[in-house]
Design a protein around this motif. Structure first.
Motif, PDB file in Angstrom:
ATOM      1  N   ILE A 116       0.838  -1.200   0.000  1.00 46.38           N
ATOM      2  CA  ILE A 116       0.000   0.000   0.000  1.00 46.38           C
ATOM      3  C   ILE A 116       0.872   1.249   0.000  1.00 46.38           C
ATOM      4  O   ILE A 116       2.004   1.250   0.494  1.00 46.38           O
ATOM      5  N   GLY A 117       0.342   2.292  -0.572  1.00 49.07           N
ATOM      6  CA  GLY A 117       0.946   3.612  -0.499  1.00 49.07           C
ATOM      7  C   GLY A 117      -0.068   4.590   0.055  1.00 49.07           C
ATOM      8  O   GLY A 117      -1.249   4.550  -0.311  1.00 49.07           O
ATOM      9  N   ILE A 118       0.375   5.454   0.964  1.00 53.42           N
ATOM     10  CA  ILE A 118      -0.493   6.489   1.532  1.00 53.42           C
ATOM     11  C   ILE A 118       0.055   7.840   1.089  1.00 53.42           C
ATOM     12  O   ILE A 118       1.261   8.102   1.206  1.00 53.42           O
ATOM     13  N   TYR A 119      -0.836   8.707   0.604  1.00 54.62           N
ATOM     14  CA  TYR A 119      -0.439   9.987   0.053  1.00 54.62           C
ATOM     15  C   TYR A 119      -1.238  11.102   0.711  1.00 54.62           C
ATOM     16  O   TYR A 119      -2.386  10.895   1.148  1.00 54.62           O
ATOM     17  N   THR A 120      -0.638  12.304   0.774  1.00 50.88           N
ATOM     18  CA  THR A 120      -1.314  13.457   1.376  1.00 50.88           C
ATOM     19  C   THR A 120      -1.318  14.618   0.394  1.00 50.88           C
ATOM     20  O   THR A 120      -0.472  14.713  -0.502  1.00 50.88           O
ATOM     21  N   SER A 121      -2.273  15.536   0.617  1.00 48.33           N
ATOM     22  CA  SER A 121      -2.392  16.706  -0.257  1.00 48.33           C
ATOM     23  C   SER A 121      -3.075  17.835   0.499  1.00 48.33           C
ATOM     24  O   SER A 121      -3.889  17.596   1.404  1.00 48.33           O
ATOM     25  N   ASP A 122      -2.740  19.065   0.119  1.00 51.73           N
ATOM     26  CA  ASP A 122      -3.424  20.237   0.678  1.00 51.73           C
ATOM     27  C   ASP A 122      -4.614  20.653  -0.172  1.00 51.73           C
ATOM     28  O   ASP A 122      -5.501  21.371   0.314  1.00 51.73           O
ATOM     29  N   ASP A 123      -4.614  20.214  -1.455  1.00 52.89           N
ATOM     30  CA  ASP A 123      -5.632  20.730  -2.376  1.00 52.89           C
ATOM     31  C   ASP A 123      -6.378  19.636  -3.133  1.00 52.89           C
ATOM     32  O   ASP A 123      -7.180  19.946  -4.031  1.00 52.89           O
ATOM     33  N   ASP A 124      -6.111  18.374  -2.834  1.00 53.27           N
ATOM     34  CA  ASP A 124      -6.734  17.243  -3.506  1.00 53.27           C
ATOM     35  C   ASP A 124      -6.343  17.161  -4.982  1.00 53.27           C
ATOM     36  O   ASP A 124      -7.012  16.501  -5.777  1.00 53.27           O
ATOM     37  N   ALA A 162      10.582  -0.741  -2.186  1.00 52.97           N
ATOM     38  CA  ALA A 162      11.556   0.151  -2.827  1.00 52.97           C
ATOM     39  C   ALA A 162      11.323   0.257  -4.326  1.00 52.97           C
ATOM     40  O   ALA A 162      11.317   1.360  -4.896  1.00 52.97           O
ATOM     41  N   SER A 163      11.151  -0.873  -4.988  1.00 53.02           N
ATOM     42  CA  SER A 163      10.996  -0.852  -6.441  1.00 53.02           C
ATOM     43  C   SER A 163       9.619  -0.376  -6.869  1.00 53.02           C
ATOM     44  O   SER A 163       9.441   0.097  -7.996  1.00 53.02           O
ATOM     45  N   ASN A 164       8.646  -0.470  -5.987  1.00 52.08           N
ATOM     46  CA  ASN A 164       7.272  -0.136  -6.365  1.00 52.08           C
ATOM     47  C   ASN A 164       6.896   1.321  -6.109  1.00 52.08           C
ATOM     48  O   ASN A 164       5.956   1.834  -6.715  1.00 52.08           O
ATOM     49  N   TYR A 165       7.613   1.986  -5.194  1.00 53.74           N
ATOM     50  CA  TYR A 165       7.189   3.328  -4.803  1.00 53.74           C
ATOM     51  C   TYR A 165       8.270   4.394  -4.955  1.00 53.74           C
ATOM     52  O   TYR A 165       7.990   5.584  -4.770  1.00 53.74           O
ATOM     53  N   PHE A 166       9.490   3.991  -5.255  1.00 53.95           N
ATOM     54  CA  PHE A 166      10.565   4.969  -5.349  1.00 53.95           C
ATOM     55  C   PHE A 166      11.183   4.910  -6.741  1.00 53.95           C
ATOM     56  O   PHE A 166      11.758   3.891  -7.122  1.00 53.95           O
ATOM     57  N   ALA A 167      11.074   6.007  -7.466  1.00 59.07           N
ATOM     58  CA  ALA A 167      11.733   6.107  -8.761  1.00 59.07           C
ATOM     59  C   ALA A 167      13.232   6.311  -8.553  1.00 59.07           C
ATOM     60  O   ALA A 167      13.691   6.596  -7.447  1.00 59.07           O
ATOM     61  N   THR A 168      13.983   6.183  -9.613  1.00 60.60           N
ATOM     62  CA  THR A 168      15.441   6.263  -9.524  1.00 60.60           C
ATOM     63  C   THR A 168      15.913   7.537  -8.856  1.00 60.60           C
ATOM     64  O   THR A 168      16.840   7.523  -8.043  1.00 60.60           O
ATOM     65  N   ASP A 169      15.291   8.665  -9.164  1.00 59.63           N
ATOM     66  CA  ASP A 169      15.753   9.956  -8.660  1.00 59.63           C
ATOM     67  C   ASP A 169      14.982  10.445  -7.441  1.00 59.63           C
ATOM     68  O   ASP A 169      15.159  11.590  -7.003  1.00 59.63           O
ATOM     69  N   ASP A 170      14.119   9.611  -6.873  1.00 53.85           N
ATOM     70  CA  ASP A 170      13.358  10.018  -5.688  1.00 53.85           C
ATOM     71  C   ASP A 170      14.247  10.052  -4.453  1.00 53.85           C
ATOM     72  O   ASP A 170      15.231   9.310  -4.345  1.00 53.85           O
ATOM     73  N   LEU A 171      13.880  10.911  -3.504  1.00 58.04           N
ATOM     74  CA  LEU A 171      14.521  10.902  -2.198  1.00 58.04           C
ATOM     75  C   LEU A 171      14.166   9.585  -1.511  1.00 58.04           C
ATOM     76  O   LEU A 171      12.997   9.292  -1.272  1.00 58.04           O
ATOM     77  N   TYR A 181      24.860  -0.517   3.866  1.00 62.28           N
ATOM     78  CA  TYR A 181      24.134  -1.599   4.533  1.00 62.28           C
ATOM     79  C   TYR A 181      22.635  -1.291   4.616  1.00 62.28           C
ATOM     80  O   TYR A 181      21.792  -2.175   4.433  1.00 62.28           O
ATOM     81  N   PHE A 182      22.302  -0.040   4.893  1.00 65.11           N
ATOM     82  CA  PHE A 182      20.889   0.344   4.958  1.00 65.11           C
ATOM     83  C   PHE A 182      20.276   0.377   3.556  1.00 65.11           C
ATOM     84  O   PHE A 182      19.167  -0.138   3.342  1.00 65.11           O
ATOM     85  N   ARG A 183      20.970   0.981   2.621  1.00 68.93           N
ATOM     86  CA  ARG A 183      20.414   1.100   1.270  1.00 68.93           C
ATOM     87  C   ARG A 183      20.183  -0.271   0.643  1.00 68.93           C
ATOM     88  O   ARG A 183      19.135  -0.514   0.012  1.00 68.93           O
ATOM     89  N   GLN A 184      21.139  -1.190   0.827  1.00 72.12           N
ATOM     90  CA  GLN A 184      20.986  -2.534   0.271  1.00 72.12           C
ATOM     91  C   GLN A 184      19.809  -3.265   0.900  1.00 72.12           C
ATOM     92  O   GLN A 184      19.045  -3.954   0.212  1.00 72.12           O
ATOM     93  N   ALA A 185      19.648  -3.143   2.217  1.00 75.52           N
ATOM     94  CA  ALA A 185      18.518  -3.808   2.881  1.00 75.52           C
ATOM     95  C   ALA A 185      17.192  -3.220   2.420  1.00 75.52           C
ATOM     96  O   ALA A 185      16.232  -3.951   2.129  1.00 75.52           O
ATOM     97  N   PHE A 186      17.107  -1.899   2.343  1.00 78.04           N
ATOM     98  CA  PHE A 186      15.858  -1.256   1.953  1.00 78.04           C
ATOM     99  C   PHE A 186      15.481  -1.575   0.506  1.00 78.04           C
ATOM    100  O   PHE A 186      14.287  -1.669   0.184  1.00 78.04           O
ATOM    101  N   THR A 187      16.476  -1.728  -0.372  1.00 79.86           N
ATOM    102  CA  THR A 187      16.168  -1.960  -1.788  1.00 79.86           C
ATOM    103  C   THR A 187      16.001  -3.436  -2.126  1.00 79.86           C
ATOM    104  O   THR A 187      15.229  -3.777  -3.025  1.00 79.86           O
ATOM    105  N   HIS A 246       3.449   9.705   1.641  1.00 72.81           N
ATOM    106  CA  HIS A 246       3.439   9.881   3.094  1.00 72.81           C
ATOM    107  C   HIS A 246       4.011   8.657   3.814  1.00 72.81           C
ATOM    108  O   HIS A 246       4.814   8.792   4.740  1.00 72.81           O
ATOM    109  N   TRP A 247       3.634   7.476   3.397  1.00 77.31           N
ATOM    110  CA  TRP A 247       4.081   6.228   4.028  1.00 77.31           C
ATOM    111  C   TRP A 247       3.802   5.099   3.055  1.00 77.31           C
ATOM    112  O   TRP A 247       2.807   5.127   2.317  1.00 77.31           O
ATOM    113  N   VAL A 248       4.674   4.102   3.011  1.00 80.76           N
ATOM    114  CA  VAL A 248       4.440   2.920   2.180  1.00 80.76           C
ATOM    115  C   VAL A 248       4.710   1.682   3.017  1.00 80.76           C
ATOM    116  O   VAL A 248       5.500   1.709   3.971  1.00 80.76           O
TER     117      VAL A 248
END
Length: 711
Positions: free
Chosen positions: A91-99, A171-180, A159-165, A105-107
């Motif tokens: 799941i992905g959760i997203y937020t907005s000020d204007d819809d 990681a592969s479903n919600y983060f594009a290559t250039d995303d934070l 070590y963290f990046r390898q575990a998270f990816t 927000h969280w995955v």
């Protein structure tokens, strides 16, 4: 099969924030998208920390949300989730000020743990649960899907990046290559790093992953879990790790003490494909309570004053072996990385019925060729010595034969020559090792015969192989401080026996020998897992295996009598104490543009102080945060307007910063409920003790002795 969005639900909180929850099936066969209504809470986001532990490392989080099932298709999706494997749904959760413009927000990964269903007709309410992915890391080794094979050093951030990816599927479903992807907020540096906004200590320090690997008696590796690895790293740095603000965050707890505007702290941002930050700067993460954030229904409690903080840094294990290189005709540029802790003297070695040979082991031209093991720096204290205790043997990778002799003249004898070399400030000392002669340290550059492997046939047709021999020799007291090396080579001979007609001379085998297959001969000490064997620094015949750090709360210079002791779990990375310690934390030198050897003892927080060992800085920083106790706010904080309050954010209450610990977020009400711990750093004087933990070489009894830093 395809990855398809199967559920989407939206709502607006009472603060006016728009939320959207998207549920994806990663093995979808049906394309239909359903939009069920959510329960009255929207979703609840919960973070799980340890009780009364300001320095919880990994902080898992989970989301629960209710959906109102009104259609058979929606019920079908629920049934699929209930029988799914971990990772099939997320799941992905997203937020907005204007819809209109939404941000992540969280995955998380959706579990098949679904609430019981009422035995009733539609509509029914079902509770779904998703996790960020940290908690399940407790069930997998840290090398799952990551090629941690040949012992190597990796940067902390890696070590963290390898575990998270590779171990958390979002990681592969919600983060594009250039995303934070990862944000770090860490400010411990050494003199060789120097504190600058663009230099991240997690990028500029590294260690060998073998610090978190146990070796079984059969030589197999037992990797600690991914959770243990990352959590231990966090605890070593006084750092917490969690998913918030739609990214992974690594934050030192004491960072929050001075993180409110206008005072700021450094940040570094990483993409998921790189160990180097792409952006850095300074920011504030403390939001002031009172206007846009209101607290209510709470009370203040206290966690106790700490009398002391202590931890144990385990830097030596039975399989430890530092870096080798070969001296081949005077050329010492050939590096050799061990698989475990083997000592290959001629052409390679055998282990678990396998041969390890090839160009990396091309050494058999004694004595100008020899194996050199760098053992790091040692201190010459009263009663200090070095122990060698290893088994050595001669074997063959393929059976050999001789064109000029037959019968027992084909037996091969191996003479082993070994010594310790100690390079001091003004002189170099040598200790030739011998099982037959009494030796001493000398400034004369010499070897002597250490021991002989009995003559043996090196094929499978003439006779049985001779067993290994054990070489167990302890040096005299070290004469000077310096860099220690172990040097060893072998000489092999055949035609060993005189006959009735002639006195035959033994013939040495070298690379130039053409009468036999000299490159099939193996002389080695096989990988060893016994705690009794190895190369060890002794102090009064005891092996030094770990360092114990204590920081005592001492306002005015005298340690207080009240207060509690805080124990940090055993750690496996730290300063040296020598370049041979498996868990040594190597640091990057920005002046020489090269890596230091892991003995850097100039660690400091926020660029202040004179610098200490890494683990000493840890116990001091932990004590600094609770030397006068810590206030705890237990209640609720509601966002009534403006910027959302995230778990990443601290909150300023009555002029003091607090950070969230065990907290839950009711999204529909924009309200956090739980505990916030006060972060005020004490200036109390600290008394610090650094002790050596050892076990007796011969009796195996644990002891602890006071002292400085040793090999």
């Amino acid at each position: 099969m395809a990855r398809l969005k199967r559920l989407e639900s939206s709502f607006q909180s009472d603060n006016g924030t728009y939320y959207r929850i998207e549920v994806y099936d990663n093995n979808a066969s049906a394309p239909t998208l359903y939009t069920p209504d959510l329960g009255p809470d929207g979703f609840t986001l919960t973070y799980q920390t340890n009780d009364n532990d300001r320095f919880t490392g990994l902080i898992p989080s989970e989301v629960k949300f209710d959906i109102n099932v009104t259609l058979g298709g929606e019920q079908g999706i629920v049934d699929e989730i209930r029988t799914s494997a971990y990772g099939d749904w997320d799941i992905g959760i997203y937020t907005s000020d204007d819809d209109v413009s939404y941000s992540r927000h969280w995955v998380g990964i959706l579990l098949n743990d679904i609430s019981p269903e009422a035995d009733a007709s539609f509509p029914t309410r079902i509770t779904l649960t998703a996790v960020c992915g940290l908690a399940p890391l407790k069930d997998i080794p840290f090398n799952r899907n990551i090629p941690y094979n040949a012992p190597s050093r990796y940067q902390i951030i890696n070590y963290f990046r390898q575990a998270f990816t590779n171990q958390i599927t979002t990681a592969s479903n919600y983060f594009a290559t250039d995303d934070l992807f990862i944000a770090t907020y860490v400010d411990w540096t050494t003199d060789t790093m120097t504190r600058q906004v663009q230099r991240d200590p997690l990028n500029a320090s590294r260690f060998n992953f073998m610090a978190f690997v146990d070796i079984a008696d059969d030589g197999s590796r037992n990797y600690k879990t991914a959770f243990e690895l990352l959590d231990s790293i966090c605890k070593s740095w006084g750092m917490r790790c969690f998913m918030s603000n739609g990214r992974w965050n690594l934050v030192q707890v004491n960072h929050y003490a001075d993180w409110k505007s206008p005072s700021t702290q450094f940040y570094r941002y990483y993409k998921k494909g790189s160990n180097n930050p792409y952006s850095s700067g300074s920011t504030s993460a403390i939001i002031t309570e009172g206007t846009t954030k209101k607290r209510y229904g709470g009370k203040f409690d206290y966690i106790p004053i700490l009398r002391s903080v202590e931890t144990n840094y385990n830097h030596l294990q039975p399989f430890d072996m530092p870096f080798f290189y070969y001296n081949i005709d005077g050329d010492t540029s050939t590096q050799y990385q061990t698989t475990l802790n083997e000592i290959p003297i001629w052409n390679g070695y055998q282990w678990n019925n396998s041969n390890y040979t090839g160009a990396a082991y091309s050494i058999n031209n004694a004595p100008t060729d020899k194996l050199i093991i760098s053992l790091g720096n040692v201190n010459a204290l009263t009663g200090s010595s070095i122990l060698l205790n290893r088994d050595f043997t001669t074997r063959y990778s393929q059976g050999i034969s001789f064109s000029d002799v037959s019968g027992s003249q084909q037996k091969v004898r191996t003479d082993i020559f070994a010594r310790f070399k100690l390079v001091g400030d003004s002189d170099t000392y040598y200790f030739p090792l011998s099982t037959a002669l009494a030796m001493d340290w000398t400034t004369t550059d010499q070897f002597t015969l250490t021991d002989t492997l009995p003559p043996t046939y090196l094929n499978n047709t003439e006779g049985s192989l001779e067993p290994a021999i054990n070489i167990n020799i302890q040096t005299n007291e070290l004469p000077v401080n310096g860099d220690l090396f172990f040097e060893i080579y072998a000489e092999c001979y055949y035609q060993l026996y005189a006959n009735a007609l002639a006195i035959l001379g033994e013939i040495e085998i070298t690379e130039a020998t053409t009468t036999t297959q000299e490159d099939n001969i193996l002389v080695f000490s096989a990988p060893e897992t016994s705690s009794e064997q190895g190369i060890k620094y002794l102090l009064d015949n005891e092996v030094l295996s770990a360092k114990f750090f204590r920081a005592f709360n001492a306002p005015g210079g005298t340690t207080i009598e009240n207060g509690v002791k805080f124990e940090i779990p055993e750690l496996f990375i730290g300063t040296g104490p020598t370049s041979g310690a498996v868990g040594r934390l190597e640091t990057y030198n920005y002046t020489t543009t090269s890596w230091e050897n892991g003995t850097n003892a100039t660690w400091k927080a926020y660029g202040s102080g004179t610098g200490v060992e890494f683990t000493q800085l840890l116990v001091q920083e932990v004590l600094k945060g609770q030397a006068e106790g810590a206030k705890v706010f237990n209640g609720s904080i509601k966002t009534v307007s403006g910027q959302l309050l995230n778990y990443f954010n601290g909150i300023e209450i009555d002029g003091s910063p607090y950070i969230p610990y065990q907290c839950s977020y009711n999204s529909n009400e924009d309200t956090w409920s739980g505990e916030w711990y006060g972060i005020e750093l004490s200036t109390n004087t600290q008394n610090v003790e650094v002790n050596i933990t050892s076990f007796d070489t011969f009796e195996g009894q644990d002891t602890t002795s006071g002292g400085d830093i040793f090999f």
